[in-house]
Motif scaffolding. Structure first.
Motif, PDB file in Angstrom:
ATOM      1  N   ILE A 164     -57.142  -4.091  50.843  1.00 56.74           N
ATOM      2  CA  ILE A 164     -56.456  -4.717  49.695  1.00 56.74           C
ATOM      3  C   ILE A 164     -55.004  -4.232  49.651  1.00 56.74           C
ATOM      4  O   ILE A 164     -54.065  -5.010  49.470  1.00 56.74           O
ATOM      5  CB  ILE A 164     -57.182  -4.383  48.371  1.00 56.74           C
ATOM      6  CG1 ILE A 164     -58.571  -5.033  48.370  1.00 56.74           C
ATOM      7  CG2 ILE A 164     -56.370  -4.860  47.158  1.00 56.74           C
ATOM      8  CD1 ILE A 164     -59.442  -4.679  47.195  1.00 56.74           C
ATOM      9  N   LYS A 165     -54.830  -2.911  49.876  1.00 59.87           N
ATOM     10  CA  LYS A 165     -53.481  -2.333  49.859  1.00 59.87           C
ATOM     11  C   LYS A 165     -52.590  -3.018  50.897  1.00 59.87           C
ATOM     12  O   LYS A 165     -51.448  -3.390  50.627  1.00 59.87           O
ATOM     13  CB  LYS A 165     -53.601  -0.834  50.173  1.00 59.87           C
ATOM     14  CG  LYS A 165     -52.566   0.003  49.478  1.00 59.87           C
ATOM     15  CD  LYS A 165     -52.774   1.473  49.726  1.00 59.87           C
ATOM     16  CE  LYS A 165     -51.422   2.088  49.877  1.00 59.87           C
ATOM     17  NZ  LYS A 165     -51.343   3.298  50.594  1.00 59.87           N
ATOM     18  N   LYS A 166     -53.167  -3.197  52.109  1.00 55.47           N
ATOM     19  CA  LYS A 166     -52.392  -3.829  53.210  1.00 55.47           C
ATOM     20  C   LYS A 166     -52.014  -5.264  52.851  1.00 55.47           C
ATOM     21  O   LYS A 166     -50.887  -5.694  53.090  1.00 55.47           O
ATOM     22  CB  LYS A 166     -53.212  -3.819  54.499  1.00 55.47           C
ATOM     23  CG  LYS A 166     -53.226  -2.465  55.166  1.00 55.47           C
ATOM     24  CD  LYS A 166     -53.072  -2.609  56.694  1.00 55.47           C
ATOM     25  CE  LYS A 166     -52.669  -1.283  57.305  1.00 55.47           C
ATOM     26  NZ  LYS A 166     -53.812  -0.537  57.833  1.00 55.47           N
ATOM     27  N   ILE A 167     -52.990  -6.001  52.252  1.00 58.19           N
ATOM     28  CA  ILE A 167     -52.721  -7.402  51.898  1.00 58.19           C
ATOM     29  C   ILE A 167     -51.622  -7.463  50.831  1.00 58.19           C
ATOM     30  O   ILE A 167     -50.668  -8.246  50.930  1.00 58.19           O
ATOM     31  CB  ILE A 167     -54.003  -8.106  51.396  1.00 58.19           C
ATOM     32  CG1 ILE A 167     -55.015  -8.198  52.542  1.00 58.19           C
ATOM     33  CG2 ILE A 167     -53.704  -9.499  50.850  1.00 58.19           C
ATOM     34  CD1 ILE A 167     -56.392  -8.690  52.153  1.00 58.19           C
ATOM     35  N   LEU A 168     -51.735  -6.592  49.811  1.00 52.52           N
ATOM     36  CA  LEU A 168     -50.719  -6.586  48.750  1.00 52.52           C
ATOM     37  C   LEU A 168     -49.347  -6.249  49.320  1.00 52.52           C
ATOM     38  O   LEU A 168     -48.339  -6.865  48.976  1.00 52.52           O
ATOM     39  CB  LEU A 168     -51.095  -5.576  47.655  1.00 52.52           C
ATOM     40  CG  LEU A 168     -52.314  -5.936  46.794  1.00 52.52           C
ATOM     41  CD1 LEU A 168     -52.616  -4.841  45.788  1.00 52.52           C
ATOM     42  CD2 LEU A 168     -52.098  -7.263  46.064  1.00 52.52           C
ATOM     43  N   GLU A 169     -49.335  -5.260  50.224  1.00 47.02           N
ATOM     44  CA  GLU A 169     -48.054  -4.836  50.810  1.00 47.02           C
ATOM     45  C   GLU A 169     -47.397  -5.981  51.567  1.00 47.02           C
ATOM     46  O   GLU A 169     -46.180  -6.154  51.537  1.00 47.02           O
ATOM     47  CB  GLU A 169     -48.294  -3.637  51.729  1.00 47.02           C
ATOM     48  CG  GLU A 169     -47.002  -2.965  52.151  1.00 47.02           C
ATOM     49  CD  GLU A 169     -47.217  -1.732  53.003  1.00 47.02           C
ATOM     50  OE1 GLU A 169     -48.382  -1.339  53.239  1.00 47.02           O
ATOM     51  OE2 GLU A 169     -46.197  -1.166  53.422  1.00 47.02           O
ATOM     52  N   LYS A 170     -48.231  -6.775  52.253  1.00 50.47           N
ATOM     53  CA  LYS A 170     -47.696  -7.885  53.071  1.00 50.47           C
ATOM     54  C   LYS A 170     -47.290  -9.077  52.204  1.00 50.47           C
ATOM     55  O   LYS A 170     -46.368  -9.804  52.544  1.00 50.47           O
ATOM     56  CB  LYS A 170     -48.757  -8.381  54.071  1.00 50.47           C
ATOM     57  CG  LYS A 170     -49.063  -7.428  55.195  1.00 50.47           C
ATOM     58  CD  LYS A 170     -48.524  -7.996  56.525  1.00 50.47           C
ATOM     59  CE  LYS A 170     -48.679  -7.085  57.716  1.00 50.47           C
ATOM     60  NZ  LYS A 170     -48.257  -5.735  57.606  1.00 50.47           N
ATOM     61  N   THR A 171     -48.005  -9.300  51.077  1.00 49.33           N
ATOM     62  CA  THR A 171     -47.786 -10.544  50.334  1.00 49.33           C
ATOM     63  C   THR A 171     -46.835 -10.384  49.140  1.00 49.33           C
ATOM     64  O   THR A 171     -46.131 -11.331  48.790  1.00 49.33           O
ATOM     65  CB  THR A 171     -49.132 -11.112  49.825  1.00 49.33           C
ATOM     66  OG1 THR A 171     -49.823 -10.075  49.140  1.00 49.33           O
ATOM     67  CG2 THR A 171     -49.981 -11.640  50.965  1.00 49.33           C
ATOM     68  N   LEU A 172     -46.834  -9.204  48.510  1.00 42.91           N
ATOM     69  CA  LEU A 172     -45.985  -9.057  47.310  1.00 42.91           C
ATOM     70  C   LEU A 172     -44.548  -8.714  47.701  1.00 42.91           C
ATOM     71  O   LEU A 172     -44.327  -8.048  48.726  1.00 42.91           O
ATOM     72  CB  LEU A 172     -46.529  -7.926  46.424  1.00 42.91           C
ATOM     73  CG  LEU A 172     -47.865  -8.172  45.725  1.00 42.91           C
ATOM     74  CD1 LEU A 172     -48.315  -6.921  44.981  1.00 42.91           C
ATOM     75  CD2 LEU A 172     -47.754  -9.339  44.758  1.00 42.91           C
TER      76      LEU A 172
END
Ligand SMILES: C[S@@+](CC[C@H](N)C(=O)[O-])C[C@H]1O[C@@H](n2cnc3c(N)ncnc32)[C@H](O)[C@@H]1O
Length: 267
Positions: free
Chosen positions: A5-13
């Motif tokens: 989740i952290k990786k996805i947030l880092e990439k998308t936000l």
């Protein structure tokens, strides 16, 4: 799952939002740790005996607000906090900088301290964590320097390029974002500025990429971190030995340190 989740947030936000969430989470985690480990009680004990005014160092006399009482701030109040940097700040407080940027200002030890000590500079304090901005504002008011200081959220190379006047001082403690601020494509804008940079990936050295990025435009002093000696602080002589050690502990990795990069152009 959490890491994913952290990786996805880092990439998308956008970085401003991602870093804000990360900072608020980190602060909440540290606050909980400090409470459970007794640092909060130690701080309250210290404040009830010695008070909430910085006792030594370049920001001697800086007043702290009770909003910080929950945190482990005894090292700041004693003046032991990052005392490895005292000579660097002593060299900077009287220099006629046009502005001072503090990237990662937290409650404002450096931002409000510099606003109090610097005669000429306007201070720009940045923190993505809303708690930090609220407390920094309260500290500025308490110390009567709110007109000398502007408080912002996310600091980016774009903001710096558009707004920072030449001959500024930049204090950077931003948990790794220094790699973006002082990346090769951004260093040109700092060539007339002095820089105090805390490093978060590995020990400061001539091999460090940020050292390499700045060495042509700056004279660079490597400042390793040290353990502070509680015996230098008479205010805590009646505390137990364990409490004394904790009072001066900056809670950082022993390998961590700083670069103090002085502009060759300014000299
Ligand atoms: C270790 S704390 C700063 C401590 C402070 N310099 C001190 O010595 O008291 C790091 C802070 O940097 C902030 N931060 C990280 N990247 C940032 C950025 N690009 N702009 C503004 N704040 C940032 C985080 O929100 C966090 O509160």
């Amino acid at each position: 799952v959490k890491t994913l989740i952290k990786k996805i947030l880092e990439k998308t936000l956008p970085p401003s939002i991602y870093l804000g969430l990360q900072a608020a989470n980190a602060r909440r985690y540290i606050q909980k740790f400090e409470k459970e480990e007794g640092y909060r009680d130690l701080n309250l004990k210290y404040e009830s005996i010695v008070g909430r005014v910085v006792q030594a160092g370049p920001f001697h006399g800086l007043k702290y607000t009770e909003l910080t009482s929950e945190r482990h701030i005894t090292q700041r109040l004693l003046g032991a906090y990052e005392s490895e940097l005292h000579p660097a700040f002593e060299a900077c407080v009287d220099k006629p900088y046009s502005s001072v940027l503090d990237v990662g200002c937290a409650e404002g030890y450096y931002a409000v301290g510099m606003a109090m000590k610097s005669k000429s500079a306007h201070i720009h304090a940045f923190d993505t964590d809303p708690w930090a901005r609220k407390v920094c504002r309260a500290m500025a008011k308490l110390n009567g320097v709110e007109n000398k200081l502007s408080i912002h959220g996310f600091c980016s190379p774009e903001w710096i390029r558009a707004n920072m006047p030449p001959r500024s001082l930049v204090i950077s403690d931003c948990e790794g974002y220094e790699f973006v601020l002082f990346a090769p494509e951004n260093v040109e804008q700092f060539k007339s500025c002095d820089l105090i940079i805390e490093l978060h990936d590995k020990a400061p050295s001539e091999e460090h990429p940020i050292y390499r990025n700045l060495e042509n435009t700056h004279e660079i002093l490597i400042i390793p971190s040290k353990t502070h000696d509680p015996k230098q602080y008479p205010q805590i002589k009646d505390f137990s030995e364990e409490e004394q050690k904790r009072c001066v502990d900056d809670m950082r990795h022993s390998w961590q340190g700083w670069l103090f990069a002085k502009s060759r152009e300014q000299r």
